[in-house]
Design a protein around this motif. Structure first.
Motif, PDB file in Angstrom:
ATOM      1  N   UNK A  42      -8.535   9.172   1.839  1.00  0.00           N
ATOM      2  CA  UNK A  42      -8.330   8.930   3.270  1.00  0.00           C
ATOM      3  C   UNK A  42      -7.610   7.605   3.478  1.00  0.00           C
ATOM      4  N   UNK A  43      -7.980   6.585   2.707  1.00  0.00           N
ATOM      5  CA  UNK A  43      -7.297   5.295   2.798  1.00  0.00           C
ATOM      6  C   UNK A  43      -5.814   5.428   2.383  1.00  0.00           C
ATOM      7  N   UNK A  44      -5.560   6.176   1.336  1.00  0.00           N
ATOM      8  CA  UNK A  44      -4.178   6.388   0.891  1.00  0.00           C
ATOM      9  C   UNK A  44      -3.394   7.133   1.958  1.00  0.00           C
ATOM     10  N   UNK A  45      -4.012   8.162   2.540  1.00  0.00           N
ATOM     11  CA  UNK A  45      -3.350   8.946   3.581  1.00  0.00           C
ATOM     12  C   UNK A  45      -3.014   8.079   4.786  1.00  0.00           C
ATOM     13  N   UNK A  46      -3.940   7.242   5.200  1.00  0.00           N
ATOM     14  CA  UNK A  46      -3.699   6.374   6.359  1.00  0.00           C
ATOM     15  C   UNK A  46      -2.610   5.346   6.061  1.00  0.00           C
ATOM     16  N   UNK A  47      -2.552   4.880   4.830  1.00  0.00           N
ATOM     17  CA  UNK A  47      -1.506   3.914   4.464  1.00  0.00           C
ATOM     18  C   UNK A  47      -0.120   4.564   4.495  1.00  0.00           C
ATOM     19  N   UNK A  48      -0.046   5.830   4.125  1.00  0.00           N
ATOM     20  CA  UNK A  48       1.243   6.520   4.090  1.00  0.00           C
ATOM     21  C   UNK A  48       1.617   7.061   5.465  1.00  0.00           C
ATOM     22  N   UNK A  49       0.650   7.608   6.180  1.00  0.00           N
ATOM     23  CA  UNK A  49       0.946   8.269   7.448  1.00  0.00           C
ATOM     24  C   UNK A  49       0.669   7.442   8.677  1.00  0.00           C
ATOM     25  N   UNK A  50       0.108   6.264   8.528  1.00  0.00           N
ATOM     26  CA  UNK A  50      -0.246   5.453   9.696  1.00  0.00           C
ATOM     27  C   UNK A  50       0.913   4.640  10.223  1.00  0.00           C
ATOM     28  N   UNK A  51       0.596   3.753  11.159  1.00  0.00           N
ATOM     29  CA  UNK A  51       1.599   2.877  11.769  1.00  0.00           C
ATOM     30  C   UNK A  51       1.716   1.597  10.946  1.00  0.00           C
ATOM     31  N   UNK A  52       2.315   1.728   9.778  1.00  0.00           N
ATOM     32  CA  UNK A  52       2.521   0.588   8.883  1.00  0.00           C
ATOM     33  C   UNK A  52       4.012   0.415   8.646  1.00  0.00           C
ATOM     34  N   UNK A  53       4.381  -0.700   8.056  1.00  0.00           N
ATOM     35  CA  UNK A  53       5.791  -0.957   7.752  1.00  0.00           C
ATOM     36  C   UNK A  53       6.270   0.033   6.694  1.00  0.00           C
ATOM     37  N   UNK A  54       7.562   0.299   6.737  1.00  0.00           N
ATOM     38  CA  UNK A  54       8.165   1.231   5.778  1.00  0.00           C
ATOM     39  C   UNK A  54       7.967   0.734   4.347  1.00  0.00           C
ATOM     40  N   UNK A  55       8.099  -0.549   4.117  1.00  0.00           N
ATOM     41  CA  UNK A  55       7.945  -1.087   2.760  1.00  0.00           C
ATOM     42  C   UNK A  55       6.529  -0.884   2.244  1.00  0.00           C
ATOM     43  N   UNK A  56       5.532  -0.954   3.147  1.00  0.00           N
ATOM     44  CA  UNK A  56       4.145  -0.709   2.740  1.00  0.00           C
ATOM     45  C   UNK A  56       3.920   0.769   2.428  1.00  0.00           C
ATOM     46  N   UNK A  57       4.541   1.642   3.202  1.00  0.00           N
ATOM     47  CA  UNK A  57       4.450   3.085   2.927  1.00  0.00           C
ATOM     48  C   UNK A  57       5.103   3.398   1.582  1.00  0.00           C
ATOM     49  N   UNK A  58       6.251   2.795   1.354  1.00  0.00           N
ATOM     50  CA  UNK A  58       6.963   2.990   0.093  1.00  0.00           C
ATOM     51  C   UNK A  58       6.117   2.524  -1.088  1.00  0.00           C
ATOM     52  N   UNK A  59       5.494   1.371  -0.969  1.00  0.00           N
ATOM     53  CA  UNK A  59       4.642   0.827  -2.020  1.00  0.00           C
ATOM     54  C   UNK A  59       3.459   1.761  -2.288  1.00  0.00           C
ATOM     55  N   UNK A  60       2.863   2.296  -1.220  1.00  0.00           N
ATOM     56  CA  UNK A  60       1.735   3.226  -1.370  1.00  0.00           C
ATOM     57  C   UNK A  60       2.171   4.527  -2.036  1.00  0.00           C
ATOM     58  N   UNK A  61       3.341   5.013  -1.659  1.00  0.00           N
ATOM     59  CA  UNK A  61       3.843   6.252  -2.264  1.00  0.00           C
ATOM     60  C   UNK A  61       4.144   6.072  -3.756  1.00  0.00           C
ATOM     61  N   UNK A  62       4.690   4.937  -4.115  1.00  0.00           N
ATOM     62  CA  UNK A  62       4.975   4.684  -5.530  1.00  0.00           C
ATOM     63  C   UNK A  62       3.668   4.631  -6.326  1.00  0.00           C
ATOM     64  N   UNK A  63       2.652   3.986  -5.763  1.00  0.00           N
ATOM     65  CA  UNK A  63       1.337   3.945  -6.425  1.00  0.00           C
ATOM     66  C   UNK A  63       0.799   5.366  -6.597  1.00  0.00           C
ATOM     67  N   UNK A  64       0.861   6.157  -5.531  1.00  0.00           N
ATOM     68  CA  UNK A  64       0.333   7.523  -5.585  1.00  0.00           C
ATOM     69  C   UNK A  64       1.129   8.369  -6.576  1.00  0.00           C
ATOM     70  N   UNK A  65       2.419   8.113  -6.695  1.00  0.00           N
ATOM     71  CA  UNK A  65       3.251   8.831  -7.664  1.00  0.00           C
ATOM     72  C   UNK A  65       2.784   8.537  -9.095  1.00  0.00           C
ATOM     73  N   UNK A  66       2.414   7.314  -9.371  1.00  0.00           N
ATOM     74  CA  UNK A  66       1.941   6.990 -10.716  1.00  0.00           C
ATOM     75  C   UNK A  66       0.667   7.752 -11.049  1.00  0.00           C
ATOM     76  N   UNK A  67      -0.156   8.018 -10.046  1.00  0.00           N
ATOM     77  CA  UNK A  67      -1.358   8.810 -10.282  1.00  0.00           C
ATOM     78  C   UNK A  67      -1.024  10.273 -10.556  1.00  0.00           C
ATOM     79  N   UNK A  68      -0.064  10.782  -9.829  1.00  0.00           N
ATOM     80  CA  UNK A  68       0.306  12.198  -9.973  1.00  0.00           C
ATOM     81  C   UNK A  68       1.034  12.466 -11.283  1.00  0.00           C
ATOM     82  N   UNK A  69       1.824  11.541 -11.739  1.00  0.00           N
ATOM     83  CA  UNK A  69       2.612  11.723 -12.958  1.00  0.00           C
ATOM     84  C   UNK A  69       1.823  11.394 -14.213  1.00  0.00           C
ATOM     85  N   UNK A  70       0.688  10.776 -14.088  1.00  0.00           N
ATOM     86  CA  UNK A  70      -0.109  10.349 -15.238  1.00  0.00           C
ATOM     87  C   UNK A  70      -1.161  11.392 -15.575  1.00  0.00           C
TER      88      UNK A  70
END
Length: 140
Positions: free
Chosen positions: A111-139
């Motif tokens: 839920x925290x990851x979802x809110x970081x990606x889909x919430x009202x945050x800066x684009x750079x913060x969303x990008x950083x969260x997506x890259x982190x989540x990608x490392x989890x999916x690819x590992x």
């Protein structure tokens, strides 16, 4: 001679082009006219296909153009994106830690990851969260 020619290697080569076929039709029409004494009916041969010269079949004008080689994995190495764990709005758990979380803790983390990606945050913060989540999916 025109038509199909068989070579010793059991290969077929077609040496007839559309000009040769046209010339043969003219000769046949002249022979029919001279033998019948008048104008002969023009018969349309069946199953006659004009074959272009071999040079036209082997090469095309587009073969001479320079083609881009972008995004080719064999020659271009794309660097893996890096995330900054300190700038994530949630703790950056490893995959092993996430797998050991209970169902309720896992749902809270996602839920925290979802809110970081889909919430009202800066684009750079969303990008950083997506890259982190990608490392989890690819590992996996």
């Amino acid at each position: 001679m025109s038509g199909l020619e068989f070579s010793e290697e059991n290969t077929i080569s077609i040496s007839t082009d559309h000009r040769t076929i046209k010339k043969q039709r003219e000769e046949e029409r002249r022979k029919q006219e001279s033998s019948s004494g008048g104008k002969a009916k023009e018969e349309v041969p069946q199953n006659v296909v004009a074959v272009p010269p071999t040079e036209q079949l082997l090469f095309h004008l587009s073969d001479t153009y320079v083609k881009p080689i972008m995004m080719n994995n064999r020659i271009e190495k794309i660097p893996e994106p890096k995330y900054t764990p300190d700038e994530l709005p949630f703790p950056a758990h490893s995959l092993a830690t996430i797998n050991s979380l209970s169902q309720k803790e896992l749902e809270g983390f996602l839920t925290q990851v979802y809110r970081a990606i889909g919430g009202h945050t800066k684009i750079i913060d969303k990008y950083n969260s997506l890259i982190y989540f990608q490392t989890l999916c690819c590992d996996t």
